[in-house]
Scaffold this active site. Structure first.
Site, PDB file in Angstrom:
ATOM      1  N   HIS A 115      36.856  28.633  40.973  1.00 46.98           N
ATOM      2  CA  HIS A 115      36.052  28.561  39.918  1.00 46.98           C
ATOM      3  C   HIS A 115      36.705  29.265  38.549  1.00 46.98           C
ATOM      4  CE1 HIS A 115      33.430  27.427  43.237  1.00 46.98           C
ATOM      5  NE2 HIS A 115      32.659  26.877  42.155  1.00 46.98           N
ATOM      6  N   GLY A 116      37.658  29.792  38.583  1.00 46.22           N
ATOM      7  CA  GLY A 116      38.234  30.670  37.535  1.00 46.22           C
ATOM      8  C   GLY A 116      38.214  29.872  36.265  1.00 46.22           C
TER       9      GLY A 116
END
Length: 243
Positions: A115-116
């Site tokens: 999800h970075g």
């Protein structure tokens, strides 16, 4: 071995907040240190931030610098671990968004997974870029202007991305290569004309891990209840004082 110390003299920032996916921070950070890099954990607050394994609490990691006091010019590269809580907190911070933009504007390598890339989207850095991520945020990245590919690693100029912890064996070498090259070493993205389609269903191993995770203890439930009640109680006390 000389090869194992190829990042000697390099300084890498790991930008993370509470709720980071533990393996996505600890394993790449250890690889960077073994390669000779100096690594700083940069966060939204001082002290120790809490990691997670999927949705379960994990161990803490010490913070070296608060993002408002960290100078992007003093670092050679940036690592953005995932976890769905961590990047959601970071993307809401103007200081974190500015910190990330500074690396991209300087052409310094940015390695991120899972999800970075949410943080990259909120920083306005994805128009015309090609990358991968956790499949669940595919539409967010496409709507932010990116081309999304369902691959274990995608390299587009200074940006190195992977889908999640399942890709760490590919992500870590790609990250080390990019940080060894440094700023200004451009690699074009794979030649594609459109994004890969969204998945038909959630990733099986993630669903299974959540299904078989242990039940919360009575102490954990009590702590959650206290935390949920704390804010309205403080609010009522403040109202009484003002009145």
């Amino acid at each position: 071995m000389a090869h194992s110390r190829r990042l000697s003299g390099r300084k890498i920032a790991v930008l993370a907040a509470d709720g980071f996916e533990k393996v996505e921070l600890v394993i790449p950070m250890r690889a960077l240190q073994l390669a000779g890099a100096k690594v700083d954990v940069v966060s939204l607050r001082e002290g120790r931030i809490r990691g997670v394994n999927l949705h379960m609490p994990a161990t803490r990691v010490g913070v070296d610098k608060v993002v408002t006091a960290a100078d992007p010019d003093s670092y050679d590269g940036l690592l953005l671990p995932g976890g769905f809580i961590n990047p959601d907190l970071l993307r809401q911070s103007a200081a974190a968004r500015d910190f990330v933009r500074a690396f991209d504007h300087s052409g310094k390598p940015i390695a991120t997974l899972c999800h970075g890339p949410w943080v990259l989207a909120s920083a306005g850095l994805l128009t015309g870029r090609t990358l991968t991520s956790w499949p669940g945020i595919r539409d967010d990245l496409v709507n932010a202007g990116a081309t999304w590919l369902d691959r274990e690693v995608v390299r587009d100029r200074n940006l190195i991305t992977s889908r999640g912890p399942q890709d760490l064996r590919a992500f870590v070498p790609a990250m080390l290569d990019a940080f060894a090259e440094g700023a200004g070493q451009l690699q074009t993205a794979p030649i594609v004309t459109s994004s890969d389609p969204a998945l038909d269903k959630p990733i099986g191993w993630a669903v299974a891990a959540l299904r078989w995770s242990p039940k919360p203890s009575a102490a954990a439930l009590a702590g959650a209840a206290v935390a949920a009640l704390a804010t309205p109680l403080r609010a009522r006390k403040l109202i009484r004082k003002v009145a």
